[in-house]
Design a protein around this motif. Structure first.
Motif, PDB file in Angstrom:
ATOM      1  N   LEU A 126      97.949  32.639  90.192  1.00 30.97           N
ATOM      2  CA  LEU A 126      97.697  34.080  90.255  1.00 30.97           C
ATOM      3  C   LEU A 126      96.497  34.491  89.418  1.00 30.97           C
ATOM      4  N   GLU A 127      95.681  33.489  89.009  1.00 31.18           N
ATOM      5  CA  GLU A 127      94.474  33.732  88.223  1.00 31.18           C
ATOM      6  C   GLU A 127      94.793  34.343  86.864  1.00 31.18           C
ATOM      7  N   LYS A 128      95.987  34.095  86.353  1.00 26.33           N
ATOM      8  CA  LYS A 128      96.335  34.535  85.013  1.00 26.33           C
ATOM      9  C   LYS A 128      96.026  33.415  84.031  1.00 26.33           C
ATOM     10  N   GLU A 129      95.435  33.789  82.916  1.00 24.46           N
ATOM     11  CA  GLU A 129      95.008  32.783  81.946  1.00 24.46           C
ATOM     12  C   GLU A 129      96.205  32.232  81.179  1.00 24.46           C
ATOM     13  N   LYS A 130      96.290  30.911  81.132  1.00 26.36           N
ATOM     14  CA  LYS A 130      97.347  30.258  80.372  1.00 26.36           C
ATOM     15  C   LYS A 130      96.928  30.072  78.926  1.00 26.36           C
ATOM     16  N   LYS A 131      97.866  29.597  78.122  1.00 28.38           N
ATOM     17  CA  LYS A 131      97.538  29.273  76.740  1.00 28.38           C
ATOM     18  C   LYS A 131      96.749  27.966  76.680  1.00 28.38           C
ATOM     19  N   ILE A 132      96.014  27.790  75.600  1.00 28.51           N
ATOM     20  CA  ILE A 132      95.231  26.569  75.428  1.00 28.51           C
ATOM     21  C   ILE A 132      96.181  25.389  75.274  1.00 28.51           C
ATOM     22  N   ASP A 133      95.882  24.297  75.968  1.00 30.78           N
ATOM     23  CA  ASP A 133      96.803  23.163  75.957  1.00 30.78           C
ATOM     24  C   ASP A 133      96.113  21.843  75.643  1.00 30.78           C
ATOM     25  N   GLY A 134      95.023  21.862  74.880  1.00 30.78           N
ATOM     26  CA  GLY A 134      94.374  20.599  74.592  1.00 30.78           C
ATOM     27  C   GLY A 134      93.220  20.717  73.613  1.00 30.78           C
ATOM     28  N   ILE A 135      92.713  19.544  73.202  1.00 32.83           N
ATOM     29  CA  ILE A 135      91.579  19.439  72.279  1.00 32.83           C
ATOM     30  C   ILE A 135      90.491  18.616  72.956  1.00 32.83           C
ATOM     31  N   SER A 136      89.271  19.129  72.932  1.00 33.69           N
ATOM     32  CA  SER A 136      88.125  18.387  73.454  1.00 33.69           C
ATOM     33  C   SER A 136      87.435  17.685  72.287  1.00 33.69           C
ATOM     34  N   ILE A 137      87.481  16.363  72.273  1.00 36.43           N
ATOM     35  CA  ILE A 137      86.887  15.561  71.206  1.00 36.43           C
ATOM     36  C   ILE A 137      85.684  14.818  71.777  1.00 36.43           C
ATOM     37  N   TYR A 138      84.514  15.007  71.177  1.00 35.58           N
ATOM     38  CA  TYR A 138      83.276  14.403  71.653  1.00 35.58           C
ATOM     39  C   TYR A 138      82.823  13.312  70.681  1.00 35.58           C
ATOM     40  N   GLU A 139      82.204  12.280  71.241  1.00 34.75           N
ATOM     41  CA  GLU A 139      81.599  11.216  70.445  1.00 34.75           C
ATOM     42  C   GLU A 139      80.107  11.501  70.287  1.00 34.75           C
ATOM     43  N   THR A 140      79.572  11.366  69.086  1.00 36.73           N
ATOM     44  CA  THR A 140      78.151  11.618  68.878  1.00 36.73           C
ATOM     45  C   THR A 140      77.280  10.456  69.348  1.00 36.73           C
ATOM     46  N   GLU A 141      77.892   9.314  69.646  1.00 37.07           N
ATOM     47  CA  GLU A 141      77.111   8.203  70.183  1.00 37.07           C
ATOM     48  C   GLU A 141      76.628   8.500  71.598  1.00 37.07           C
ATOM     49  N   THR A 142      77.485   9.152  72.390  1.00 33.63           N
ATOM     50  CA  THR A 142      77.134   9.497  73.772  1.00 33.63           C
ATOM     51  C   THR A 142      77.133  10.996  74.032  1.00 33.63           C
ATOM     52  N   PHE A 143      77.706  11.778  73.123  1.00 37.25           N
ATOM     53  CA  PHE A 143      77.892  13.219  73.278  1.00 37.25           C
ATOM     54  C   PHE A 143      78.698  13.542  74.537  1.00 37.25           C
TER      55      PHE A 143
END
Length: 725
Positions: free
Chosen positions: A329-346
């Motif tokens: 229904l295009e309703k925004e859900k709660k945040i459910d995760g973490i985006s972790i980036y590596e600086t070797e490849t970004f």
């Protein structure tokens, strides 16, 4: 036979008249969803070009296609692929693939880019839409010439001061002009500029704010066209990073990377400048390492907080909360995760975010690649506090607590302990306005993870009153909790003892009015408890090195709004700057770690005060132990230098007075000669009387004059006649 729909006779016709032209553009009508507008070449978002494919003869192309099909079908069964061949039927080292939708295609790019097909072939994958943007170089293109290296000098020159004096920078108005100045702190004296007047202090040095890099190597300033880093003895321009409209900057812990953010300029067309509004640069080379879209990261047009990225202590990783998804229904859900980036490849670690439901807050350990997280509770699930080991993604320890209304996390600087505060309710209800009401009162707790203990032990500390603030001793085993309310706040100092299940209260200090912050000195041992933005403006200095914490002094700086320890922990500054309460006298005051005032300076429209950070200690533990062992001998040398400094200051005052007296004697002697030259003329004008002649004491007549120092009224005696009358 013709079928007639009778319902159409009663329908109202909403079609446009013939020749009608709609002059309202979509940019005005639906600017917030325009990025979702379907386009003719939308299939380009579903096509992926893969290079690095083996180049083989025509007789083996069919076998290669079967192998590639098996690799790609692991991602999506409905994938279509095509291997382009040359005139001789041999493959060209390229694979074209088509995916069901752009979301799957994007995931395929993340999975296949860098995929090792065999020992000699590694794939490189890009969307066809990205490949389409690639253009051949212009006919007049030339290889860029090597730019000369700008040597700004020793970036740590200020650390070589013979007296070990620290520096700080201030932003204020000088004669009505915004000015930034870098000063050297002088104990017992007014601070001095850290260089010539036109070098260490400059008008309009920054257009908004300035900041120091984490190790103090650079002074960074913000301008409309980008960021400039200054360094060396003469504060020369070391690096420049072009980012139009930049508003916020942040450094990685070791000064290797710089993060800049510029909000889209034109709100009517925000999507045009939003694709690369968040950038990460290499500080040493000036290279742009990665650009981000704030909308793709957060599903919002602006970042919710700054700094947005959280960096690991060794800069190998940086993380942020994953963007919330939407339901059917295009309703925004709660945040459910973490985006972790590596600086070797970004790129994302393991090509995908870490899924944790209802994630609210994350924070890296200051000493290891441990990521602490807080997941808020719902009506069906408890709140969770946990430790995630990177890159293995192993959960070392977690704690689940029901009915959590509020929570905060506090890492110890040494990385040995993590404290989290929780406010827990018994029951909640909703008012008519939609606000939450907690029924039956709330309780307050501080829970502590001991990272250095086996299996990461956990201890709980119930608080007697409402929580206000928390502070760790950076290296020791003590901490301070501030509890109470605005009317009365009491600091409690606790100690964590070995083999104990709960912290031990070693001191409850005197309660004060409007205390709202706790700050331990950077080296530990001493504690400052602040009452910021209050009429009294009190700061309590506490010595926690003793068996029982002891208050040494309480100072007053009415309406101050910031307090800072210097990098060594020897001095503390209270600062009243713009942004505080109206009516405050803008300026700063410097105190010793025991609360004795050393310096007081008023500054017009003071905006910022920042101590220059020090780089981490590079001495070995053996060398540090040796210094501590000989500390008395070393301190005696510094005491002698302080005494010599006082004598030097007294000599400077004497020399200054002598110079003033000498200048006065020159003027007086010159006037004496002028008066002597005009003596005859004065006698002639005064009928031969020499008024300058020396008086003869024998001609004086002595006369005594009595002066009453005080008077009083008394009743006169009454005679017998008066009494008879």
């Amino acid at each position: 036979m013709v079928e007639i729909d009778l319902n159409k006779e009663n329908e109202e016709d909403f079609s446009d008249p013939i020749g009608f032209v709609d002059d309202i553009k979509d940019e005005v009508l639906v600017p917030d969803v325009l990025h979702q507008k379907p386009v003719i070449d939308e299939f380009e978002e579903c096509a992926v070009v893969i290079t690095g494919v083996p180049v083989i003869g025509s007789e083996r192309v069919g076998k290669l296609q079967n192998v590639l099909t098996k690799v790609l079908e692991k991602i999506e069964k409905k994938v279509k692929l095509f291997i382009p061949v040359g005139p001789d039927g041999a493959s060209l080292g390229v694979l074209l693939s088509e995916w069901p939708d752009k979301k799957v295609a994007k995931f395929a790019v993340e999975s296949l880019d860098g995929y090792a097909f065999d020992k000699n072939h590694t794939f490189s994958a890009k969307l066809f839409s990205e490949m389409k943007l690639m253009r051949p170089p212009n006919d007049d293109w030339k290889e860029p010439t090597k730019q000369p290296y700008t040597d700004v000098g020793d970036l740590w020159w200020w650390m070589q001061n013979d007296r070990c004096r620290d520096q700080f920078a201030v932003s204020y108005d000088k004669n009505g002009v915004p000015t930034v100045g870098v000063y050297t702190h002088m104990k017992g004296h007014d601070p001095e500029l850290a260089g010539d007047n036109d070098i260490a202090e400059r008008a309009n040095w920054t257009e908004t704010v300035f900041t120091w890099s984490p190790h103090g190597s650079y002074l960074s300033t913000i301008h409309q066209r980008g960021i400039i880093l200054w360094g060396g003895v003469e504060f020369k321009r070391a690096h420049r990073f072009a980012h139009d409209g930049v508003q916020c900057i942040d450094f990685s812990p070791c000064e290797t990377y710089l993060v800049t953010y510029a909000a889209p300029e034109d709100r009517g067309k925000w999507w045009e400048g939003e694709k690369d509004c968040l950038k990460i640069w290499d500080v040493r080379t000036g290279e742009l390492k990665k650009s981000f879209s704030a909308f793709e990261l957060t599903n919002k047009t602006q970042l919710p907080n700054w700094p947005f990225f959280k960096w690991s202590f060794d800069e190998k990783y940086f993380a942020c909360l994953k963007a919330p998804e939407k339901d059917k229904l295009e309703k925004e859900k709660k945040i459910d995760g973490i985006s972790i980036y590596e600086t070797e490849t970004f790129e994302l670690l393991n090509k995908r975010p870490v899924i944790i439901e209802n994630i609210k807050q994350i924070d890296w350990s200051p000493a290891s690649n441990l990521l602490a997280y807080y997941s808020e509770c719902t009506d069906m699930s408890p709140a969770e506090f946990g430790l995630l080991q990177i890159p293995s993604l192993q959960r070392l320890r977690s704690a689940r607590i029901y009915n959590v209304a509020d929570a905060q996390m506090f890492w110890q600087k040494s990385g040995k302990r993590l404290a989290f505060y929780t406010m827990r309710y018994n029951k909640k209800a909703f008012r008519e306005t939609g606000e939450i009401k907690y029924v039956g009162g709330c309780t307050y707790h501080v829970d502590i993870f001991e990272i250095d203990k086996k299996d990461v032990s956990l201890m709980n500390l119930p608080l007697p009153e409402a929580f206000i603030h928390f502070g760790w001793d950076p290296e020791g085993d003590k901490f301070c909790v501030l509890t109470g309310n605005q009317t009365k706040a009491a600091p409690h100092v606790y100690k964590i003892e070995p083999n104990s299940h709960a912290p031990k209260l070693i001191s409850k200090l005197d309660a004060g009015v409007q205390y709202n912050e706790v700050q331990f000195a950077p080296k530990g041992g001493w504690l400052a408890i602040l009452a910021k933005v209050s009429a009294g403006g009190n700061v309590m200095f506490v010595d926690t090195t003793l068996a029982e914490a002891k208050r040494t002094n309480v100072i007053e700086h009415p309406l101050f709004n910031n307090g800072y320890w210097d990098p060594t922990g020897r001095y503390f500054v209270t600062c009243s700057s713009l942004g505080g309460r109206n009516g405050a006298d803008l300026g700063f005051r410097v105190y010793t770690f025991q609360g004795r005032e050393l310096c007081r300076k008023s500054m017009e429209r003071l905006a910022q005060f920042k101590w220059r950070p020090r780089p981490p200690v590079k001495l070995s533990e053996q060398k540090q132990k040796e210094i501590k062992k000989n500390l008395k001998k070393i301190s005696a040398r510094f005491i002698k230098q302080d005494d010599d400094e006082k004598c030097r200051a007294s000599q400077e005052v004497v020399e200054k007075r002598r110079k003033i007296m000498s200048a006065f004697d020159v003027i007086r002697n010159r006037n004496k000669e002028l008066v002597a030259a005009q003596r005859d003329a004065r006698i002639a004008l005064r009928s031969g009387i020499d008024t300058d002649a020396t008086l003869n004491p024998d001609e004086f007549v002595e006369e005594e004059i009595t002066i009453a120092l005080s008077t009083s009224r008394t009743a006169a005696p009454i005679s017998e006649e008066d009494d008879f009358d």
